[in-house]
Design a protein around this motif. Structure first.
Motif, mmCIF file in Angstrom:
data_model
loop_
_atom_site.group_PDB
_atom_site.id
_atom_site.type_symbol
_atom_site.label_atom_id
_atom_site.label_comp_id
_atom_site.label_asym_id
_atom_site.label_seq_id
_atom_site.Cartn_x
_atom_site.Cartn_y
_atom_site.Cartn_z
ATOM 1 N N ASN A 41 0.818 -1.210 0.000
ATOM 2 C CA ASN A 41 0.000 0.000 0.000
ATOM 3 C C ASN A 41 0.852 1.260 0.000
ATOM 4 O O ASN A 41 0.564 2.209 -0.720
ATOM 5 C CB ASN A 41 -0.930 0.009 1.222
ATOM 6 N N ALA A 42 1.911 1.257 0.814
ATOM 7 C CA ALA A 42 2.775 2.435 0.888
ATOM 8 C C ALA A 42 3.439 2.690 -0.464
ATOM 9 O O ALA A 42 3.525 3.823 -0.927
ATOM 10 C CB ALA A 42 3.827 2.241 1.974
ATOM 11 N N ALA A 45 1.154 4.110 -2.926
ATOM 12 C CA ALA A 45 0.871 5.521 -2.653
ATOM 13 C C ALA A 45 2.047 6.415 -3.038
ATOM 14 O O ALA A 45 2.024 7.614 -2.799
ATOM 15 C CB ALA A 45 0.536 5.707 -1.175
ATOM 16 N N ILE A 71 -4.450 9.736 2.393
ATOM 17 C CA ILE A 71 -5.861 9.424 2.157
ATOM 18 C C ILE A 71 -6.681 10.608 2.667
ATOM 19 O O ILE A 71 -6.444 11.088 3.782
ATOM 20 C CB ILE A 71 -6.282 8.153 2.916
ATOM 21 N N ALA A 79 -11.284 3.042 3.269
ATOM 22 C CA ALA A 79 -10.058 2.248 3.173
ATOM 23 C C ALA A 79 -10.176 0.947 3.953
ATOM 24 O O ALA A 79 -9.595 -0.074 3.578
ATOM 25 C CB ALA A 79 -8.871 3.058 3.679
ATOM 26 N N THR A 85 -11.347 -0.039 -3.080
ATOM 27 C CA THR A 85 -9.997 0.218 -3.563
ATOM 28 C C THR A 85 -9.994 1.442 -4.447
ATOM 29 O O THR A 85 -11.006 1.766 -5.068
ATOM 30 C CB THR A 85 -9.444 -0.991 -4.351
ATOM 31 N N SER A 86 -8.847 2.119 -4.486
ATOM 32 C CA SER A 86 -8.705 3.259 -5.384
ATOM 33 C C SER A 86 -7.933 2.848 -6.633
ATOM 34 O O SER A 86 -7.612 3.668 -7.462
ATOM 35 C CB SER A 86 -7.954 4.370 -4.656
ATOM 36 N N LYS A 87 -7.637 1.531 -6.733
ATOM 37 C CA LYS A 87 -6.630 1.153 -7.728
ATOM 38 C C LYS A 87 -7.180 0.618 -9.047
ATOM 39 O O LYS A 87 -6.543 0.764 -10.080
ATOM 40 C CB LYS A 87 -5.658 0.162 -7.100
ATOM 41 N N GLY A 101 -1.429 -3.620 -5.090
ATOM 42 C CA GLY A 101 -2.744 -4.045 -4.610
ATOM 43 C C GLY A 101 -3.799 -3.807 -5.669
ATOM 44 O O GLY A 101 -3.563 -3.103 -6.645
ATOM 45 N N ARG A 103 -7.232 -5.656 -4.833
ATOM 46 C CA ARG A 103 -8.392 -6.414 -4.411
ATOM 47 C C ARG A 103 -9.221 -5.681 -3.348
ATOM 48 O O ARG A 103 -10.345 -6.092 -3.055
ATOM 49 C CB ARG A 103 -7.966 -7.786 -3.885
ATOM 50 N N LEU A 107 -6.786 -4.265 4.024
ATOM 51 C CA LEU A 107 -7.018 -3.499 5.244
ATOM 52 C C LEU A 107 -8.266 -3.984 5.977
ATOM 53 O O LEU A 107 -8.280 -4.095 7.203
ATOM 54 C CB LEU A 107 -7.107 -2.003 4.929
HETATM 55 N N1 LIG Z 1 -0.361 3.797 2.824
HETATM 56 C C1 LIG Z 1 -1.419 4.213 2.101
HETATM 57 N N2 LIG Z 1 -1.390 5.422 1.476
HETATM 58 C C2 LIG Z 1 -2.443 5.853 0.757
HETATM 59 N N3 LIG Z 1 -3.582 5.140 0.573
HETATM 60 C C3 LIG Z 1 -3.682 3.944 1.161
HETATM 61 C C4 LIG Z 1 -2.611 3.409 1.956
HETATM 62 N N4 LIG Z 1 -3.004 2.209 2.413
HETATM 63 C C5 LIG Z 1 -4.250 1.991 1.913
HETATM 64 N N5 LIG Z 1 -4.671 3.026 1.165
HETATM 65 C C6 LIG Z 1 -5.973 3.152 0.490
HETATM 66 O O1 LIG Z 1 -6.824 2.165 1.009
HETATM 67 C C7 LIG Z 1 -7.338 1.339 -0.037
HETATM 68 C C8 LIG Z 1 -7.552 -0.073 0.459
HETATM 69 O O2 LIG Z 1 -6.319 -0.717 0.714
HETATM 70 P P1 LIG Z 1 -6.239 -2.292 0.655
HETATM 71 O O3 LIG Z 1 -7.286 -2.837 1.549
HETATM 72 O O4 LIG Z 1 -4.843 -2.722 0.881
HETATM 73 O O5 LIG Z 1 -6.680 -2.625 -0.818
HETATM 74 P P2 LIG Z 1 -5.905 -2.471 -2.189
HETATM 75 O O6 LIG Z 1 -4.474 -2.173 -1.886
HETATM 76 O O7 LIG Z 1 -6.076 -3.770 -2.836
HETATM 77 O O8 LIG Z 1 -6.588 -1.349 -2.907
HETATM 78 C C9 LIG Z 1 -6.336 1.463 -1.158
HETATM 79 O O9 LIG Z 1 -6.923 1.234 -2.409
HETATM 80 C C10 LIG Z 1 -5.840 2.899 -0.994
HETATM 81 O O10 LIG Z 1 -6.695 3.789 -1.657
#
Ligand SMILES: Nc1ncnc2c1ncn2[C@@H]1O[C@H](COP(=O)(O)OP(=O)(O)O)[C@@H](O)[C@H]1O
Ligand SMILES: [Mg+2]
Length: 629
Positions: A41-42, A45, A71, A79, A85-87, A101, A103, A107
C-alpha cells in the motif's frame, strides 16, 4: 452433548466482519503477511521512505509509516471497507494492473483480526486525521504528508491463529524478509526497520531500479557484499518475431546470478520478480536451476536476484490472494528466456573478469571488504555486463593463440602439439597467468598479475574436452551430411574381454556409437575391438572410454541417449579423454591448457561443478608470511 445439527437452516448472508475474518485467513498467516500488505500500500501511494516499527515480532504492534500521497479524511472509512480500492475500477484495469494491490481486501481483513488505526495527511491539507478501526471515530492530529497504519494485537479475536505463531525472533525474521523482498525491487525507496525501539535494518534510497549501479548498491546493502562479488550480471531480452505481428513476446530478464561457487545448501537467496512483484514460481525456479545443470554439484542451490519484465497481458497476477503466485499465458517462452538468460551469463569464463575465486581457506583473516578491493583491482570493468570470451585480447606480438570465434573452443590439438615458443610469454597479461610448475602431478601452478594461480589440471581439461564435445555434437546434429563426431581410426584396434551385455549393447547401439565417433565391433564371441575414437579423445584410454560408454548406453534406450542424456554421455566421455593425474606436462602444455581455459565457456567449474582454479593473491601470500607491504 451438542444439539444435533438441524438438517435445514435458513440461508443467510454472512456478516461483513465474518467475511473479512474468513478472508484474513487466506491473506494473513503471520505478522510478516501484514507487513507485506502495508508495504504494498505504501509503495502504491508513491512513498519514497518507509519505516516499519515492530513490537514482539509484530504480534503486539506493526506500524508502517510512509511519505506517500495520503488518504482524504472522508475516504478514511472506505479504506477499511471490504472490496474498497482506489486502484482499479474495471476488468480492463485488472488485466493490466500496475499497482501492487487491487483487491481492496487487505485493510478490511487486517482490521477484522487486529486493532487497527489509520493516520493520514494529504499534501495541501492543514491536518492529518486519525481513524480508529474499532470505533470508526475520526479525530484531527498532527503529522506530515503521508500515511501511518498501525496494527495492534494481531489475531486477538482469533486465538487459534495466534497459537500457531513462532517465537518473536522467528516472526521478526519473517517480517524482515518481507521488507527485504520489497527493498530488492525498489532501490528508489528508503527502508528502515525498528524492533522494540532498536534499528534492525536500514537501506537508503540509491536510485532507480533500471540503473545498474543503484541495483548493485541495493543488492549489496540487502544481501551483502559477498552476493555481489560472487555474482554476474544477467541481461537478456527476447525480441518480437519478425513476420508474426501477433507474437511479440518481449520478455526482459535481468539482474544478478551467483557463480556456482556461491551456491548454498538452502534456497534462501533466490529472489524473482515479475513486473516488479515478488513471486514464487515453479517455471522460473526450474528454468534458473536448469541453467546451472552443467556447473552445479548435486543439491546445491544457486543464489540470484532476477527481474522479469513481461507484457502485463501475458501474465495473470490474480491467481492467489497474496499475489505471490502468477500464471503465465505461455510458460514455455518464460522458461526459455530465463534459462537462456542465466545460462549465457554463467557461460563466460571468469578468469580476470569478476572477482577471482579466492582461496579464502588459505588465509582466514582476510575480510570480505578486502576481497572487494582485489576484485576491483583485478578488473576495472567488473561492473559491465557479461563479457564474452571474445573480449579477451590474444593479439599481442609473439602469441600463438587466437581469440576464439563465438563460443567454440579453439583447436584442442594445440594442447598436445605445443607451438614453438620463440618469444617469452608476457607473464602479467593473461588472466590465468604463465605456468610455473606442476605439483604432485595434479596441480598446475601459474603466476599472474595478482599472484599465484592453482589449477586442477584434470578438472580443467575435462571441462575443455566436454565443451568441445558438446559443440561438435551440436554440429553433428545440425549438419545434414556430416553424421558423426569427428572420428579417428586407431592404427592398432584396442581389444578387450567384454561381458555378454557389453557385446550385446555394442551390437544394438552400433548407430549411436557411430554418431559418437566410436567404432566398437565384436572381434570374437567374447572380445570387443575399438577401431575408432573421437578425435578429441584420441589421447585417452580407448578401452576405458568404450567400456564406460557401453555401460551408460546399456542403461538408456538408444534414442533417449541421443535426445536427452547426451550431455551426460559426453561428460563421461570427456572424463576419459581428459589428462589424467600423474601425467607429466611440459610448461608449453601447461600454458596451452591455461589459454584453453580462458577461452572455454564454463571453464571455471569442472563437469561435476567443482572449481577448476583458484587465485591466491600476493596479499594472501604476504599474510601467510606476515610480510607487511
Ligand atoms: N499507505 C497508504 N497510502 C495511501 N492510501 C492507502 C494506503 N493504504 C491503503 N490506502 C488506500 O486504502 C485502499 C484499500 O487498501 P487495501 O485494503 O490494501 O486494498 P488495495 O491495496 O487492494 O486497494 C487502497 O486502495 C488505498 O486507496
Ligand atoms: Mg493493498
Amino acid at each position: 452433548m451438542n444439539e444435533p445439527f438441524p438438517l435445514r437452516r435458513p440461508i443467510r448472508e454472512l456478516p461483513d466482519t465474518l467475511i473479512s475474518q474468513i478472508a484474513a485467513g487466506e491473506v494473513v498467516e503471520r505478522p510478516a503477511s501484514v507487513v507485506r500488505e502495508l508495504l504494498d500500500n505504501a509503495l502504491d501511494a508513491g512513498a519514497s521512505q518507509i519505516t516499519v516499527r515492530l513490537l514482539a515480532g509484530g504480534v503486539r504492534l506493526i506500524s508502517v509509516e510512509d511519505d506517500g500521497a495520503g488518504i482524504l479524511p472522508d475516504e478514511l472509512p472506505m479504506a477499511l471497507k471490504r472490496h474498497a480500492t482506489s486502484k482499479i475500477g474495471s476488468l480492463a484495469d485488472l488485466e493490466s494492473v500496475g499497482t501492487m494491490g487491487f483487491r481492496g481486501e487487505a485493510l478490511a481483513a487486517i482490521n477484522a483480526i487486529a486493532d487497527c488505526a489509520l493516520l493520514s495527511r494529504v499534501n495541501g491539507q492543514t491536518h492529518a486525521y486519525l481513524l480508529e478501526g474499532q470505533t470508526g471515530e475520526i479525530t484531527p492530529v498532527a503529522r506530515s504528508t503521508g500515511t501511518t497504519v498501525e496494527v495492534k494485537e494481531l489475531f486477538f479475536s482469533t486465538p487459534a491463529r495466534r497459537k500457531f505463531l513462532k517465537t518473536d525472533a522467528t516472526e521478526l525474521a519473517h517480517c524482515v524478509e518481507a521488507v527485504r523482498r520489497h527493498a530488492l525491487v525498489r532501490p528508489d525507496v528508503g527502508f528502515a526497520i525498528w524492533h522494540e525501539g532498536k534499528l534492525v535494518e536500514q537501506w537508503r534510497r540509491c536510485g532507480e531500479l533500471a540503473s545498474l549501479p543503484a541495483l548493485e548498491q541495493r543488492l549489496t546493502d540487502v544481501l551483502g557484499a559477498d552476493f555481489v562479488e560472487r555474482s554476474v550480471w544477467v541481461d537478456f531480452s527476447t525480441s518480437a518475431t519478425p513476420g508474426r505481428p501477433d507474437y511479440a513476446p518481449i520478455i526482459k530478464v535481468w539482474g544478478r546470478v551467483g557463480i556456482p561457487d556461491a551456491a548454498r545448501a538452502r534456497a534462501d537467496q533466490q529472489f524473482c520478480y515479475v513486473n516488479g512483484r515478488f513471486v514464487r514460481d515453479k517455471v522460473i525456479t526450474h528454468a534458473a536451476r536448469s541453467a546451472y545443470e552443467d556447473v552445479l554439484h548435486g543439491q546445491r542451490q544457486p543464489v540470484y536476484a532476477l527481474y522479469i519484465d513481461i507484457d502485463p497481458t501475458r501474465v495473470d497476477v490474480n491467481v492467489h490472494p497474496t499475489k505471490i503466485e502468477v500464471r503465465f499465458r505461455d510458460s514455455r517462452e518464460v522458461h526459455q528466456a530465463v534459462r537462456h538468460a542465466v545460462e549465457s551469463a554463467l557461460a563466460a569464463p571468469r578468469a580476470g573478469q569478476v572477482s577471482p575465486q579466492v582461496a579464502t581457506s588459505l588465509v582466514r583473516t582476510e575480510s570480505a571488504a578486502q576481497v572487494t578491493d582485489w576484485g576491483q583491482a583485478l578488473s576495472p570493468e567488473s561492473t559491465s555486463p557479461i563479457l564474452s570470451p571474445a573480449s579477451y585480447s590474444y593479439t599481442q606480438a609473439g602469441m600463438h593463440f587466437e581469440a576464439p570465434v563465438g563460443h567454440r573452443v579453439s583447436d584442442l590439438a594445440a594442447l598436445w602439439q605445443p607451438q614453438p615458443t620463440a618469444v617469452p610469454l608476457p607473464a602479467n597479461d593473461w588472466p590465468l597467468g604463465r605456468a610455473l610448475a606442476q605439483l604432485k602431478g595434479v596441480y598446475i601452478l601459474a603466476e599472474n598479475a595478482q599472484g599465484l594461480i592453482i589449477v586442477d589440471m584434470h578438472a580443467a581439461h575435462e571441462r575443455i574436452v566436454y565443451e568441445r564435445l558438446k559443440a561438435q555434437w551440436a554440429d553433428t546434429l545440425g549438419a545434414s551430411n556430416s553424421s558423426s563426431l569427428p572420428s579417428q581410426p586407431l592404427l592398432i584396434p584396442a581389444t578387450f574381454a567384454a561381458t555378454p551385455i557389453e557385446v550385446a549393447t555394442a551390437e544394438t547401439n552400433a548407430a549411436t556409437l557411430h554418431l559418437l565417433g566410436l567404432d566398437i565391433t565384436p572381434f570374437s564371441g567374447k572380445t570387443l575391438a575399438v577401431r575408432a575414437v573421437p578425435t578429441t579423445l584420441a589421447q585417452g584410454d580407448a578401452v576405458e572410454l568404450a567400456r564406460s560408454v557401453l555401460t551408460e548406453l546399456s542403461q538408456h534406450e538408444a534414442n533417449t541417449v541421443v535426445q536427452r542424456a547426451h550431455n551426460e554421455l559426453l561428460g563421461t566421455m570427456a572424463c576419459h579423454g581428459a589428462v589424467r593425474a600423474n601425467r607429466h606436462l611440459t610448461l608449453e602444455e601447461m600454458n596451452a591448457l591455461l589459454r584453453q581455459m580462458e577461452a572455454t565457456e564454463r571453464s571455471d567449474q569442472c563437469n561435476h561443478g567443482r572449481p577448476t582454479w583458484r587465485q591466491v593473491s600476493l596479499r594472501e601470500l604476504d599474510t601467510l608470511f606476515m610480510r607487511g607491504r
